[in-house]
Design an enzyme around this catalytic site. Structure first.
Site, short mmCIF file in Angstrom:
data_model
loop_
_atom_site.label_atom_id
_atom_site.label_comp_id
_atom_site.label_asym_id
_atom_site.label_seq_id
_atom_site.Cartn_x
_atom_site.Cartn_y
_atom_site.Cartn_z
N ASN A 13 103.63 39.93 89.25
CA ASN A 13 104.30 39.83 90.56
C ASN A 13 103.51 38.94 91.50
OD1 ASN A 13 106.83 41.54 90.86
ND2 ASN A 13 105.48 42.92 89.77
N HIS A 108 108.96 48.03 93.58
CA HIS A 108 109.01 49.19 92.69
C HIS A 108 110.05 48.91 91.61
CE1 HIS A 108 108.49 53.34 91.46
NE2 HIS A 108 109.81 53.40 91.35
C1 GRF Z 1 105.41 46.18 88.01
O1 GRF Z 1 106.45 46.68 87.21
C2 GRF Z 1 105.50 46.77 89.36
O2 GRF Z 1 106.80 46.95 89.84
C3 GRF Z 1 104.88 48.11 89.12
O3 GRF Z 1 103.80 47.88 88.25
C4 GRF Z 1 104.06 46.69 87.53
C5 GRF Z 1 102.97 45.71 87.88
O4 GRF Z 1 103.18 44.58 87.20
N1 GRF Z 1 104.44 48.68 90.36
P1 GRF Z 1 102.26 43.29 87.52
O5 GRF Z 1 100.83 43.77 87.65
O6 GRF Z 1 102.77 42.69 88.80
O7 GRF Z 1 102.48 42.42 86.33
#
Ligand code: GRF
Length: 204
Positions: A13, A108
């Site tokens: 993300n 989320h």
């Molecule tokens: C993502 O699915 C986010 O929504 C959740 O944990 C995961 C983190 O993924 N809170 P990243 O570290 O951004 O790849």
């Protein structure tokens, strides 16, 4: 706007934000990435993009409050306007929320209010959706308030769940939505186009 990103894991993300900012689609800059895990690959992503990468070691602090205080200091010392929780699995202290009220955005991986709250993070969210047998899941980006995943919703995107889906395949589909929704919400925030009116967020 100056952005601080909190992570705990791989940082895909975070990467989606870095990419959108590089394309000059977002009127903001990521000034620091803070992780509570020293092995979070997101710290590596930050270094590769010349962004301050800070590991705040919870074990070094005698209390939850002091640990949060240390993160607040990392953010305030860089005049951060917006805090983005991108796969950050810790809850924030009341003081943290107060310091950055309505300037904290979380992503989320479900359609809140389903499969959210304490204990629902990462693959657990998707396993709960598969176990329940939902036909639709998705992603939610929202402002953070004192609760866990309870703040005013900014955007949501639905993802269909097929009979053959597993928690892993669903996670992959939902991540694609996350990588679209988070940058869009940050873009709108940086353009001052998000108005919180009670429980609702109105896009101006
Ligand atoms: C993502 O699915 C986010 O929504 C959740 O944990 C995961 C983190 O993924 N809170 P990243 O570290 O951004 O790849």
């Amino acid at each position: 706007k100056k952005i601080g990103v909190l992570i705990s894991g791989s940082g895909t993300n975070l990467q989606s934000l870095i990419d959108e900012i590089r394309k000059e689609n977002i009127n903001g800059e990521i000034a620091v990435v803070v992780s509570n895990k020293d092995n979070a690959y997101g710290l590596e992503r930050s270094k590769l993009n010349n962004i301050d990468a800070v590991f705040v070691d919870e074990k070094k602090y005698n209390s939850f409050e002091l640990f949060n205080e240390a993160i607040i200091t990392e953010l305030k010392s860089r005049d951060i306007d917006l805090v983005v929780l991108a796969g950050y699995i810790k809850i924030l202290s009341g003081k943290f929320i107060a310091e950055f009220k309505n300037n904290i955005i979380n992503i989320h991986p479900s359609l809140i209010p389903s499969f959210c709250g304490k204990g629902y993070y990462g693959i657990k969210v998707h396993q709960a959706a598969i176990d329940y047998g939902v036909k639709i899941s998705g992603a939610t980006v929202h402002f953070v308030d004192e609760g866990a995943d309870t703040g005013p919703i900014i955007f949501q995107e639905a993802v269909s769940v097929s009979d053959s889906d597993t928690a892993e395949t669903l996670q992959k589909k939902v991540l694609l939505s996350e990588h679209r929704l988070l940058p869009l919400a940050v873009k709108m925030y940086c353009e001052d186009r998000l108005r919180v009116e009670g429980r609702r967020v109105v896009i101006r």
